[in-house]
Design an enzyme around this catalytic site. Structure first.
Site, PDB file in Angstrom:
ATOM      1  NE  ARG A  51      -3.253  -2.324   3.023  1.00 29.62           N
ATOM      2  CZ  ARG A  51      -3.998  -2.503   4.105  1.00 29.62           C
ATOM      3  NH1 ARG A  51      -4.082  -1.549   5.021  1.00 29.62           N
ATOM      4  NH2 ARG A  51      -4.651  -3.637   4.291  1.00 29.62           N
ATOM      5  CG  ASP A  53      -0.016   5.824   4.081  1.00 31.57           C
ATOM      6  OD1 ASP A  53      -0.684   4.782   4.095  1.00 31.57           O
ATOM      7  OD2 ASP A  53       0.879   6.092   4.917  1.00 31.57           O
ATOM      8  NE  ARG A 198       3.651  10.271   5.923  1.00 30.75           N
ATOM      9  CZ  ARG A 198       2.330  10.154   6.069  1.00 30.75           C
ATOM     10  NH1 ARG A 198       1.701   9.054   5.657  1.00 30.75           N
ATOM     11  NH2 ARG A 198       1.652  11.113   6.635  1.00 30.75           N
TER      12      ARG A 198
END
Length: 245
Positions: A51, A53, A198
């Protein structure tokens, strides 16, 4: 039955991430599957390497799907790029062995994160980098980053509260370079936890600005306390560069 592997490039600004979300049509997966349906008249679920985001970009997302359709690969690629939105491009297509699985067979990934480090923001990079105006000590940041190289339990640098699966990952390299006002973080490893890149980037920025001490890296790794690490920087500065198989 053919197994088709796609390498996909996308600007994630308009989308809610890779994974399909019910009836929502604002995901990359939904857009690609819509074109597959148009192409093959088959209801096919595409498998992504992982995935990304909402707002995250990709230069080399990898996915695969199986079909009985016999269209030549070159024509299939042209079909994708004719009917996909302009911010999604299939830049490589190939037929792979039946057992190939884009997620399960991935051995590693490379991510980039971009920070615009200047008092004045930039209009043209605003959706592809994070504006961070504080003065940064890049040498101190790289020294801190070097502590993350190797195999560690990275749950303290993730958005996971707890996990039944292993949260141990290996970072092979983490480099920080600067060209003009743009700072480029490059992460290469065997896998990354949810929001790990992040959060690490936010922690290194806090170290570079003097907000956090370099010792926080070992503290978070040892104590596994997310709250001790830096902020989670925005998704729009993040790119999935490539997936290794």
């Amino acid at each position: 039955m053919r197994n088709i592997k796609l390498t996909i490039e996308y600007d994630g600004k308009r989308y809610l991430g890779w994974q399909r979300l019910g009836d929502n049509d604002k995901t990359i997966q939904e857009k690609v599957e819509g074109v597959i349906k148009l192409l093959t008249s088959e209801d096919i679920e595409i498998v992504g390497s992982g995935r990304t985001d909402a707002g995250t970009h990709a230069r080399g997302q990898v996915a695969n799907f199986k079909t009985t359709h016999d269209m030549p690969l070159a024509e299939m690629q042209q079909f994708f790029n004719r009917y996909l939105p302009q911010d999604i491009v299939v830049n490589q297509i190939e037929e792979v062995p039946d057992r190939f699985h884009a997620r399960y067979h991935a051995k590693g990934k490379q991510y980039s994160y971009y920070v615009w480090n200047d008092l004045i923001p930039t209009v043209f990079e605003r959706s592809r980098s994070f504006h961070y105006p504080q003065t940064l000590d890049l040498e101190k940041m790289q020294t801190a980053a070097d502590q993350l190289i190797g195999t560690h339990d990275f749950i303290g640098f993730s958005a996971l509260k707890k996990s039944k699966k292993s949260t141990t990952r290996t970072i092979e390299s983490l480099t920080i370079t600067q060209e003009g006002q743009m700072i480029h973080f490059t992460f290469k490893g065997n896998g990354f936890l949810h929001k790990m890149v992040r959060i690490i980037t936010g922690t290194l920025l806090a170290i570079g600005s003097g907000e956090l001490d370099e010792g926080i890296i070992q503290h978070v790794l040892t104590e596994k306390v997310r709250q001790a690490a830096g902020e989670t920087v925005p998704a729009h500065g993040l790119f999935l560069d490539e997936v290794d198989y």
